[in-house]
Design an enzyme around this catalytic site. Structure first.
Site, PDB file in Angstrom:
ATOM      1  N   CYS A  89      41.177   8.616  66.790  1.00 39.89           N
ATOM      2  CA  CYS A  89      41.547   8.546  68.197  1.00 39.89           C
ATOM      3  C   CYS A  89      43.060   8.761  68.298  1.00 39.89           C
ATOM      4  O   CYS A  89      43.831   7.973  67.747  1.00 39.89           O
ATOM      5  CB  CYS A  89      41.154   7.193  68.776  1.00 39.89           C
ATOM      6  SG  CYS A  89      41.545   7.081  70.523  1.00 39.89           S
ATOM      7  N   HIS A  91      45.120   9.056  71.206  1.00 40.60           N
ATOM      8  CA  HIS A  91      45.852   8.160  72.120  1.00 40.60           C
ATOM      9  C   HIS A  91      45.872   6.761  71.527  1.00 40.60           C
ATOM     10  O   HIS A  91      46.856   6.030  71.658  1.00 40.60           O
ATOM     11  CB  HIS A  91      45.212   8.162  73.533  1.00 40.60           C
ATOM     12  CG  HIS A  91      44.227   7.058  73.736  1.00 40.60           C
ATOM     13  ND1 HIS A  91      42.882   7.181  73.509  1.00 40.60           N
ATOM     14  CD2 HIS A  91      44.420   5.756  74.095  1.00 40.60           C
ATOM     15  CE1 HIS A  91      42.285   6.025  73.739  1.00 40.60           C
ATOM     16  NE2 HIS A  91      43.192   5.150  74.102  1.00 40.60           N
ATOM     17  N   ASP A 233      38.791  10.607  79.727  1.00 37.80           N
ATOM     18  CA  ASP A 233      40.049  10.219  79.083  1.00 37.80           C
ATOM     19  C   ASP A 233      41.195  10.352  80.080  1.00 37.80           C
ATOM     20  O   ASP A 233      41.391  11.418  80.663  1.00 37.80           O
ATOM     21  CB  ASP A 233      40.293  11.115  77.856  1.00 37.80           C
ATOM     22  CG  ASP A 233      41.309  10.513  76.902  1.00 37.80           C
ATOM     23  OD1 ASP A 233      42.230   9.819  77.381  1.00 37.80           O
ATOM     24  OD2 ASP A 233      41.190  10.749  75.688  1.00 37.80           O
ATOM     25  N   CYS A 237      44.013  13.304  75.462  1.00 34.84           N
ATOM     26  CA  CYS A 237      43.104  13.139  74.323  1.00 34.84           C
ATOM     27  C   CYS A 237      43.700  13.777  73.063  1.00 34.84           C
ATOM     28  O   CYS A 237      43.750  15.008  72.943  1.00 34.84           O
ATOM     29  CB  CYS A 237      41.728  13.727  74.615  1.00 34.84           C
ATOM     30  SG  CYS A 237      40.508  13.282  73.363  1.00 34.84           S
ATOM     31  N   GLY A 238      44.100  12.920  72.137  1.00 35.00           N
ATOM     32  CA  GLY A 238      44.759  13.414  70.918  1.00 35.00           C
ATOM     33  C   GLY A 238      43.838  14.237  70.039  1.00 35.00           C
ATOM     34  O   GLY A 238      44.230  15.299  69.532  1.00 35.00           O
ATOM     35  N   THR A 239      42.596  13.765  69.861  1.00 29.84           N
ATOM     36  CA  THR A 239      41.677  14.542  69.017  1.00 29.84           C
ATOM     37  C   THR A 239      41.213  15.788  69.767  1.00 29.84           C
ATOM     38  O   THR A 239      40.974  16.837  69.161  1.00 29.84           O
ATOM     39  CB  THR A 239      40.478  13.675  68.565  1.00 29.84           C
ATOM     40  OG1 THR A 239      39.894  13.036  69.715  1.00 29.84           O
ATOM     41  CG2 THR A 239      40.896  12.615  67.572  1.00 29.84           C
TER      42      THR A 239
HETATM   43  O1  PYC Z   1      42.949  10.444  72.162  1.00 28.32           O
HETATM   44  O2  PYC Z   1      41.644  11.151  70.556  1.00 28.32           O
HETATM   45  C1  PYC Z   1      41.834  10.564  71.613  1.00 28.32           C
HETATM   46  C2  PYC Z   1      40.674   9.922  72.279  1.00 28.32           C
HETATM   47  C3  PYC Z   1      39.371   9.967  71.896  1.00 28.32           C
HETATM   48  C4  PYC Z   1      38.646   9.231  72.826  1.00 28.32           C
HETATM   49  C5  PYC Z   1      39.531   8.739  73.757  1.00 28.32           C
HETATM   50  N1  PYC Z   1      40.780   9.174  73.397  1.00 28.32           N
END
Ligand code: PYC
Length: 311
Positions: A89, A91, A233, A237-239
């Site tokens: 994840c 964030h 989100d 969303c980082g991923t």
């Molecule tokens: O930021 O990767 C992220 C993420 C995944 C689900 C919610 N945020």
């Protein structure tokens, strides 16, 4: 019996993270991946108690802060939400870095985090900017066609950035906060159709995130990201941004080191770029988090909603 659990809450670009710092169950396994599997299979009640209503909400992402068996890492982390365990994840990692800084447990100038899908290097600047060098990300397929119930064909890419994503640019939808309900229904239908048509990530992994893109006035692109538990989100969303960067690189639209600014539906922005090491695309994502609260959760076994509200 009342169990007490210490936590610290933060948000990253509007998306909340709850880091659990005490009362972590003893998880079976020698690796974080094995422990995450044990947490997913045998501790669903606790997972729901920590992040779901009445103590949390479907938007909240939890993080168990653990010791790691990996000598190259400083901490182990398992991210989870209202419906299960996440591979990684982005964030949440930025929120965790801010939380660890708040706790003063380790130096956050540079640390390594062991996750179920690989290790991630995290750096926090003195001004609170956090960058994470994610695990290798990749596009699995492009031009994948999905036919919705009304016969509309949606075309997208399948890519991995620590979770599996279906990325759609050509959808004709306006990405704005007023349309969140409509965007949620639309992306849920895409996700259900992918599952019904047997379209998966590698190893039959469910594609549980759907990402829509549109032009942005403030960044290179704006997105709307559907998360596994139906929440969207609030951050870019980082991923999801890692998956997007892998697609952009595969299409020759970005070069290593070139900064991509990804705006979220709420207007928050992550910056990202890729490096290519041994043929693998390694995204770096940068953002900022703020600690919003710290406290103790009480899990009272006499409380009928102790483990969340049954659905
Ligand atoms: O930021 O990767 C992220 C993420 C995944 C689900 C919610 N945020």
């Amino acid at each position: 019996m009342i169990q007490s659990v210490e936590y610290i809450d933060s948000h990253t670009g509007g998306e909340p993270t709850r880091v659990i710092v005490s009362c972590i169950p003893v998880l079976v396994g020698n690796t974080i991946a094995e422990k995450a599997a044990d947490f997913a299979q045998n501790h669903s009640d606790l997972r729901r108690a920590l992040v779901c209503e009445p103590r949390g909400s479907e938007v909240l992402v939890g993080a168990l802060l653990l010791e790691t068996h990996d000598p190259t890492c400083d901490v182990g982390v398992i991210f989870f939400n209202n419906v299960g365990v996440l591979g990684m994840c982005g964030h949440g990692t930025i929120g965790l870095a801010e939380t660890v800084e708040h706790l003063g447990r380790i130096s956050t100038a540079k640390f390594r985090m062991d996750t179920p899908v690989g290790s991630v290097e995290v750096r926090r600047s003195a001004k609170g900017q956090v960058s994470l060098e994610n695990i290798a990300s990749r596009r699995k397929s492009t031009g994948v066609r999905v036919t919705l119930l009304d016969g509309t064909v949606v075309t997208g890419d399948i890519a991995y950035g620590g979770n599996w994503f279906f990325l759609v640019s050509d959808h004709g939808r306006n990405l704005c906060m007023e349309r969140v309900q409509e965007l949620t229904e639309y992306t849920m239908e895409i996700r259900n159709t992918l599952a019904a048509q047997g379209i998966t990530g590698d190893g039959n992994a469910e594609i549980d995130h759907v990402e829509l893109f549109a032009p942005s006035e403030n960044a290179d692109s704006k997105n709307f990201v559907l998360c596994p538990g139906r929440a969207y989100d609030r951050s870019p969303c980082g991923t999801g941004t890692s998956a997007k960067l892998a697609c952009l690189y595969a299409d020759g639209k970005i070069q290593p080191g070139q900064i991509w600014r990804q705006e979220s539906i709420t207007g928050s922005i992550f910056e990202g770029c890729v490096s290519v090491i041994g043929g693998e695309v390694i995204p770096t994502i940068r953002g900022q988090a703020f600690v919003t609260g710290q406290g103790t959760l009480f899990l009272d076994s006499d409380d009928p909603f102790c483990w969340g509200i049954p659905t």
